[in-house]
Design a protein around this motif. Structure first.
Motif, PDB file in Angstrom:
ATOM      1  N   THR A  57     128.752  77.065 -73.263  1.00 14.87           N
ATOM      2  CA  THR A  57     127.057  77.289 -73.374  1.00 14.87           C
ATOM      3  C   THR A  57     126.949  76.619 -72.051  1.00 14.87           C
ATOM      4  O   THR A  57     127.169  75.551 -71.447  1.00 14.87           O
ATOM      5  CB  THR A  57     126.578  76.215 -74.374  1.00 14.87           C
ATOM      6  N   ARG A  58     125.918  77.401 -71.260  1.00 14.91           N
ATOM      7  CA  ARG A  58     125.407  76.962 -69.976  1.00 14.91           C
ATOM      8  C   ARG A  58     123.853  77.124 -69.795  1.00 14.91           C
ATOM      9  O   ARG A  58     123.497  78.401 -70.135  1.00 14.91           O
ATOM     10  CB  ARG A  58     126.057  77.662 -68.881  1.00 14.91           C
ATOM     11  N   TYR A  59     123.239  76.130 -69.039  1.00 16.18           N
ATOM     12  CA  TYR A  59     121.752  76.394 -68.712  1.00 16.18           C
ATOM     13  C   TYR A  59     121.714  77.077 -67.363  1.00 16.18           C
ATOM     14  O   TYR A  59     122.638  76.836 -66.613  1.00 16.18           O
ATOM     15  CB  TYR A  59     121.173  74.959 -68.602  1.00 16.18           C
ATOM     16  N   SER A  60     120.678  77.465 -66.971  1.00 15.62           N
ATOM     17  CA  SER A  60     120.488  78.034 -65.674  1.00 15.62           C
ATOM     18  C   SER A  60     120.495  76.927 -64.708  1.00 15.62           C
ATOM     19  O   SER A  60     119.906  75.629 -64.966  1.00 15.62           O
ATOM     20  CB  SER A  60     119.272  78.883 -65.706  1.00 15.62           C
ATOM     21  N   GLU A  61     120.701  77.197 -63.703  1.00 17.38           N
ATOM     22  CA  GLU A  61     120.778  76.107 -62.411  1.00 17.38           C
ATOM     23  C   GLU A  61     119.460  75.702 -62.317  1.00 17.38           C
ATOM     24  O   GLU A  61     119.147  74.557 -61.963  1.00 17.38           O
ATOM     25  CB  GLU A  61     121.589  76.466 -61.251  1.00 17.38           C
ATOM     26  N   HIS A  62     118.385  76.680 -62.158  1.00 19.77           N
ATOM     27  CA  HIS A  62     116.915  76.333 -61.848  1.00 19.77           C
ATOM     28  C   HIS A  62     116.404  75.407 -63.016  1.00 19.77           C
ATOM     29  O   HIS A  62     115.780  74.430 -62.628  1.00 19.77           O
ATOM     30  CB  HIS A  62     116.096  77.548 -61.863  1.00 19.77           C
ATOM     31  N   PHE A  63     116.704  75.630 -64.196  1.00 15.73           N
ATOM     32  CA  PHE A  63     116.379  74.853 -65.374  1.00 15.73           C
ATOM     33  C   PHE A  63     116.969  73.326 -65.066  1.00 15.73           C
ATOM     34  O   PHE A  63     116.385  72.352 -65.529  1.00 15.73           O
ATOM     35  CB  PHE A  63     116.641  75.360 -66.649  1.00 15.73           C
ATOM     36  N   LEU A  64     118.242  73.302 -64.865  1.00 21.98           N
ATOM     37  CA  LEU A  64     118.853  72.198 -64.843  1.00 21.98           C
ATOM     38  C   LEU A  64     118.169  71.027 -63.698  1.00 21.98           C
ATOM     39  O   LEU A  64     118.128  70.038 -63.810  1.00 21.98           O
ATOM     40  CB  LEU A  64     120.333  72.035 -64.633  1.00 21.98           C
ATOM     41  N   GLN A  65     117.849  71.666 -62.721  1.00 21.74           N
ATOM     42  CA  GLN A  65     117.234  70.817 -61.556  1.00 21.74           C
ATOM     43  C   GLN A  65     115.925  70.251 -61.947  1.00 21.74           C
ATOM     44  O   GLN A  65     115.588  69.334 -61.455  1.00 21.74           O
ATOM     45  CB  GLN A  65     117.145  71.901 -60.423  1.00 21.74           C
ATOM     46  N   GLU A  66     115.076  71.106 -62.849  1.00 21.66           N
ATOM     47  CA  GLU A  66     113.963  70.557 -63.301  1.00 21.66           C
ATOM     48  C   GLU A  66     113.900  69.474 -64.222  1.00 21.66           C
ATOM     49  O   GLU A  66     113.057  68.760 -64.697  1.00 21.66           O
ATOM     50  CB  GLU A  66     112.995  71.597 -63.786  1.00 21.66           C
ATOM     51  N   ALA A  67     115.179  69.493 -64.958  1.00 20.13           N
ATOM     52  CA  ALA A  67     115.439  68.401 -66.335  1.00 20.13           C
ATOM     53  C   ALA A  67     115.199  67.172 -65.713  1.00 20.13           C
ATOM     54  O   ALA A  67     115.897  66.521 -64.606  1.00 20.13           O
ATOM     55  CB  ALA A  67     116.674  68.867 -66.794  1.00 20.13           C
ATOM     56  N   LYS A  68     114.699  66.366 -66.378  1.00 20.82           N
ATOM     57  CA  LYS A  68     114.603  64.708 -66.137  1.00 20.82           C
ATOM     58  C   LYS A  68     115.709  63.947 -66.849  1.00 20.82           C
ATOM     59  O   LYS A  68     116.247  63.078 -66.159  1.00 20.82           O
ATOM     60  CB  LYS A  68     113.283  64.030 -66.710  1.00 20.82           C
ATOM     61  N   LEU A  69     116.209  64.361 -67.878  1.00 20.88           N
ATOM     62  CA  LEU A  69     117.504  63.842 -68.491  1.00 20.88           C
ATOM     63  C   LEU A  69     118.376  64.835 -69.151  1.00 20.88           C
ATOM     64  O   LEU A  69     117.660  65.660 -69.713  1.00 20.88           O
ATOM     65  CB  LEU A  69     116.975  62.656 -69.563  1.00 20.88           C
ATOM     66  N   LEU A  70     119.599  64.673 -68.696  1.00 17.91           N
ATOM     67  CA  LEU A  70     120.679  65.535 -69.261  1.00 17.91           C
ATOM     68  C   LEU A  70     121.446  64.893 -70.421  1.00 17.91           C
ATOM     69  O   LEU A  70     122.068  63.583 -70.020  1.00 17.91           O
ATOM     70  CB  LEU A  70     121.632  66.201 -68.325  1.00 17.91           C
ATOM     71  N   HIS A  71     121.673  65.338 -71.463  1.00 15.08           N
ATOM     72  CA  HIS A  71     122.345  64.673 -72.590  1.00 15.08           C
ATOM     73  C   HIS A  71     123.647  65.673 -72.845  1.00 15.08           C
ATOM     74  O   HIS A  71     123.380  66.700 -73.631  1.00 15.08           O
ATOM     75  CB  HIS A  71     121.359  64.442 -73.850  1.00 15.08           C
TER      76      HIS A  71
END
Length: 417
Positions: free
Chosen positions: A366-380
């Motif tokens: 499972t992978r998120y898009s790199e652009h979306f990960l850059q916008e994320a405030k907290l990763l779990h």
């Protein structure tokens, strides 16, 4: 006043003892001056008066002095037994079970200091202590706010926690090390072999937040497998509705399909956590299709938590599960999540979805898009696949915050590490 708060907190949690603070900044100890009024002195005075009257009457009647001496001796024995009984009751009340305890006593903070502080609770388990240190590093590095970290561990890990912090780049943080006593969970956890790691004592620290944070109105709790990319002040400023003791992130607030791939088999409703074949669950009247929430990120109001006796409610459902097997890790993997879903149903506020982008540990494909990960405030990285192990995804984002273990015990398990 903080110590008085401890004394009154025992009325809500008689088996618990409020923490004694330890900070990297303070060393002074403050004795508790708050004492509950007692009628013991008046009882003693009454007995003495009665004894004097009896002696006077007996002397008037000419009773032999030896008989009076025997009477007095009996009263003294009774008085001694009364004192021993009272001491025994008080001893049991204090020593019945310490849940959260720091290494020294320190409540030297001024009200102004506490208003400026953001308390963040995070657990540091022995086998995954590097996760907690990475999370702390990411929080501290991305904010100018005054953070006070409450680092919670079991007794045999406290010295290692302190060494890791004080002998690394984290030495500048403000922190308190808190011991969690697993005995408080005795008889409240049903043995479960599906995911034994979820039965670890520190997984239930979030149930006992008021016993840890007794001088702050608001607190943030974070799981250790998170990385914070935004300013934690934003999360702390989350608005909690009137009467709500906590805010969580709804599982229905998942990213769109274009932002994530192959996230299949995910549990996001109550059906995935509770056994609806059981009458006790059916009687709750909660629709099985109700959207669940993830308690890995919590913004909590301590006043409401204590007022609603949230801890006692959670313990009640833990006990019911032991007796009736109402939920298990074989369902949604939520032995700590399930009781919270029941207690907080319809009574919680929501966190901005960007402040809890989760399921990074759900599936190694499972992978998120790199652009979306850059916008994320907290990763779990909730799930089985942690970023310090192999296989895992987006572990490069986690490794950028990793703080090497000064003792050389915690190591990354990656092919290229």
């Amino acid at each position: 006043m903080a110590d008085c708060g401890r004394a009154h907190a025992k009325e809500y949690f008689p088996e618990l003892l409020l923490p004694v603070s330890l900070s990297s900044r303070w060393d002074r100890a403050t004795p508790c001056l708050c004492r509950r009024p007692s009628n013991t002195s008046s009882v003693f005075l009454s007995m003495i008066v009665q004894q004097s009257v009896v002696m006077h009457v007996l002397s008037q009647e000419g009773v032999i002095f030896e008989h009076v001496s025997v009477f007095i001796s009996v009263n003294q024995v009774l008085l001694f037994l009364l004192i021993v009984t009272i001491c025994g009751i008080l001893y049991k009340k204090v020593h019945r079970g310490t849940v959260l305890r720091n290494e020294t006593d320190d409540d030297s903070e001024t009200p102004e200091d506490m208003e400026d502080e953001i308390p963040v609770v995070i657990c540091a388990a022995a086998g995954r202590m590097g996760a907690a240190m990475a999370a702390i590093n990411s929080i501290y590095s991305n904010t100018d706010a005054n953070i006070l970290f409450y680092v919670v561990g079991l007794r045999n890990t406290l010295s290692r926690i302190r060494k890791w912090i004080e002998h690394s780049k984290l030495r500048e943080i403000n922190f308190k090390i808190v011991e969690f006593n697993p005995m408080v969970l005795k008889g409240k956890i049903r043995p479960d072999s599906a995911r034994p790691e979820l039965l670890q004592p520190l997984n239930f620290v979030r149930f006992y937040l008021p016993l840890l944070i007794h001088q702050h109105e608001k607190v943030i709790y974070l799981d250790d497998d998170v990385i914070v990319q935004g300013d934690i002040q934003e999360l702390y400023d989350t608005t909690l509705a009137l009467g709500h003791a906590a805010a969580f992130s709804d599982d229905c607030d998942l990213p769109s399909s274009q932002d994530i791939h192959r996230l299949v088999g995910l549990q996001n409703t109550y059906m995935g956590y509770l056994d609806y074949r059981k009458k006790t669950i059916k009687d709750l009247g909660i629709s099985p299709s109700t959207c669940s929430f993830n308690p890995g990120v919590i913004v909590a109001n301590m006043t409401e938590w204590k007022h609603q006796r949230i801890t006692k409610q959670l313990e009640k459902w833990m006990q019911k599960n032991v007796e009736e097997n109402l939920y298990s890790s074989s369902l949604g993997g939520g032995v700590a999540t399930s009781p919270m879903l029941i207690v907080f149903h319809g009574k919680y506020s929501t966190i901005n979805p960007l402040w809890h982008i989760r399921h990074l540990g759900w599936n190694p494909d499972t992978r998120y898009s790199e652009h979306f990960l850059q916008e994320a405030k907290l990763l779990h990285w909730n799930g089985r696949h942690k970023p310090w192990d192999f296989p895992s995804v987006h572990n490069d984002l986690w490794e950028s915050w990793f703080v090497p273990d000064p003792a050389g015990i915690f190591k990354l398990h990656h092919p290229n590490s």
